[in-house]
Design a protein around this motif. Structure first.
Motif, mmCIF file in Angstrom:
data_model
loop_
_atom_site.group_PDB
_atom_site.id
_atom_site.type_symbol
_atom_site.label_atom_id
_atom_site.label_comp_id
_atom_site.label_asym_id
_atom_site.label_seq_id
_atom_site.Cartn_x
_atom_site.Cartn_y
_atom_site.Cartn_z
ATOM 1 N N THR A 2 15.192 14.018 155.427
ATOM 2 C CA THR A 2 16.038 13.433 154.398
ATOM 3 C C THR A 2 17.340 14.213 154.252
ATOM 4 O O THR A 2 17.456 15.355 154.686
ATOM 5 C CB THR A 2 15.315 13.398 153.033
ATOM 6 O OG1 THR A 2 15.013 14.726 152.636
ATOM 7 C CG2 THR A 2 14.059 12.570 153.097
ATOM 8 N N PHE A 4 21.051 14.421 151.465
ATOM 9 C CA PHE A 4 21.581 14.134 150.138
ATOM 10 C C PHE A 4 23.085 13.963 150.232
ATOM 11 O O PHE A 4 23.758 14.698 150.946
ATOM 12 C CB PHE A 4 21.291 15.297 149.182
ATOM 13 C CG PHE A 4 19.831 15.539 148.950
ATOM 14 C CD1 PHE A 4 19.181 14.933 147.893
ATOM 15 C CD2 PHE A 4 19.117 16.369 149.794
ATOM 16 C CE1 PHE A 4 17.830 15.154 147.679
ATOM 17 C CE2 PHE A 4 17.774 16.598 149.589
ATOM 18 C CZ PHE A 4 17.125 15.982 148.529
ATOM 19 N N TYR A 6 26.344 14.022 147.551
ATOM 20 C CA TYR A 6 26.549 14.518 146.195
ATOM 21 C C TYR A 6 28.036 14.541 145.851
ATOM 22 O O TYR A 6 28.899 14.555 146.722
ATOM 23 C CB TYR A 6 25.939 15.913 146.039
ATOM 24 C CG TYR A 6 26.557 16.965 146.929
ATOM 25 C CD1 TYR A 6 27.604 17.767 146.473
ATOM 26 C CD2 TYR A 6 26.115 17.154 148.231
ATOM 27 C CE1 TYR A 6 28.171 18.725 147.290
ATOM 28 C CE2 TYR A 6 26.677 18.108 149.054
ATOM 29 C CZ TYR A 6 27.702 18.887 148.578
ATOM 30 O OH TYR A 6 28.283 19.833 149.401
ATOM 31 N N SER A 19 27.665 16.197 151.720
ATOM 32 C CA SER A 19 26.299 15.827 152.083
ATOM 33 C C SER A 19 25.609 17.059 152.653
ATOM 34 O O SER A 19 26.264 17.972 153.159
ATOM 35 C CB SER A 19 26.286 14.674 153.086
ATOM 36 O OG SER A 19 26.978 15.011 154.267
ATOM 37 N N ARG A 21 21.338 18.776 153.805
ATOM 38 C CA ARG A 21 19.889 18.630 153.939
ATOM 39 C C ARG A 21 19.162 19.254 152.753
ATOM 40 O O ARG A 21 18.087 18.830 152.372
ATOM 41 C CB ARG A 21 19.408 19.324 155.211
ATOM 42 C CG ARG A 21 19.788 18.602 156.458
ATOM 43 C CD ARG A 21 19.127 19.267 157.664
ATOM 44 N NE ARG A 21 19.430 18.500 158.854
ATOM 45 C CZ ARG A 21 20.107 18.954 159.877
ATOM 46 N NH1 ARG A 21 20.554 20.189 159.872
ATOM 47 N NH2 ARG A 21 20.338 18.182 160.913
ATOM 48 N N ASN A 22 19.751 20.316 152.165
ATOM 49 C CA ASN A 22 19.101 21.063 151.091
ATOM 50 C C ASN A 22 20.078 21.163 149.914
ATOM 51 O O ASN A 22 20.962 22.026 149.905
ATOM 52 C CB ASN A 22 18.702 22.447 151.601
ATOM 53 C CG ASN A 22 17.944 23.261 150.584
ATOM 54 O OD1 ASN A 22 18.160 23.146 149.380
ATOM 55 N ND2 ASN A 22 17.055 24.107 151.070
ATOM 56 N N CYS A 50 24.067 12.724 142.630
ATOM 57 C CA CYS A 50 23.292 13.101 143.800
ATOM 58 C C CYS A 50 22.361 11.954 144.148
ATOM 59 O O CYS A 50 21.708 11.402 143.254
ATOM 60 C CB CYS A 50 22.490 14.368 143.515
ATOM 61 S SG CYS A 50 21.560 14.960 144.950
ATOM 62 N N ARG A 51 22.331 11.597 145.420
ATOM 63 C CA ARG A 51 21.415 10.556 145.882
ATOM 64 C C ARG A 51 20.730 11.023 147.150
ATOM 65 O O ARG A 51 21.392 11.466 148.091
ATOM 66 C CB ARG A 51 22.150 9.254 146.145
ATOM 67 C CG ARG A 51 21.174 8.188 146.688
ATOM 68 C CD ARG A 51 21.775 6.842 146.821
ATOM 69 N NE ARG A 51 22.072 6.321 145.493
ATOM 70 C CZ ARG A 51 22.911 5.320 145.279
ATOM 71 N NH1 ARG A 51 23.541 4.750 146.282
ATOM 72 N NH2 ARG A 51 23.143 4.884 144.061
ATOM 73 N N GLU A 52 19.424 10.909 147.159
ATOM 74 C CA GLU A 52 18.661 11.234 148.356
ATOM 75 C C GLU A 52 18.709 10.050 149.298
ATOM 76 O O GLU A 52 18.563 8.897 148.880
ATOM 77 C CB GLU A 52 17.219 11.573 147.996
ATOM 78 C CG GLU A 52 16.416 12.063 149.179
ATOM 79 C CD GLU A 52 15.048 12.581 148.793
ATOM 80 O OE1 GLU A 52 14.360 13.107 149.682
ATOM 81 O OE2 GLU A 52 14.675 12.457 147.610
ATOM 82 N N CYS A 53 18.907 10.322 150.561
ATOM 83 C CA CYS A 53 18.946 9.308 151.597
ATOM 84 C C CYS A 53 17.805 9.557 152.574
ATOM 85 O O CYS A 53 17.310 10.679 152.679
ATOM 86 C CB CYS A 53 20.285 9.352 152.339
ATOM 87 S SG CYS A 53 21.706 9.040 151.269
ATOM 88 N N ALA A 59 23.126 9.956 154.780
ATOM 89 C CA ALA A 59 23.843 10.702 153.740
ATOM 90 C C ALA A 59 25.281 10.977 154.171
ATOM 91 O O ALA A 59 26.218 10.810 153.392
ATOM 92 C CB ALA A 59 23.120 12.006 153.427
#
Length: 95
Positions: A2, A4, A6, A19, A21-22, A50-53, A59
């Motif tokens: 996944t 993110f 932001y 964007s 990974r962590n 923030c949106r998780e992809c 992302a």
């Protein structure tokens, strides 16, 4: 893996879009002045979106789209006013 996308609000009121990974590690980097030259000079920063992809590539693609958006459209996204997003799209006119 996944990813993110932001948006940070910087101390001067500007927005920074990124964007990662962590997200927790990246936010610490920004706050410590190690995240990006842009945010280093504009600390402290605040996470406002923030949106998780599902993937890092997704992302990154969303990040690149947001980079082209107006401040008003970014603000609508931050505020969760998704209904306003289509109307805030920049229109190009052909002559």
């Amino acid at each position: 893996m996944t990813g993110f996308v932001y948006i940070l609000r910087c101390a001067d009121g500007t927005y920074y879009v990124g964007s990662t990974r962590n997200i927790d590690h990246r936010l610490r980097q920004h706050q410590d002045g190690d995240g990006a030259e842009y945010t280093k000079r504009r600390r402290p920063v605040e996470l406002v979106f923030c949106r998780e992809c599902s993937t890092v590539a997704e992302a990154f693609g969303f990040e690149k789209r947001i980079h082209g958006w107006s401040r008003a459209k970014r603000q609508a996204l931050i505020d969760g006013r998704f209904d306003l997003l289509p109307g805030l799209s920049r229109k190009t006119f052909r002559r």
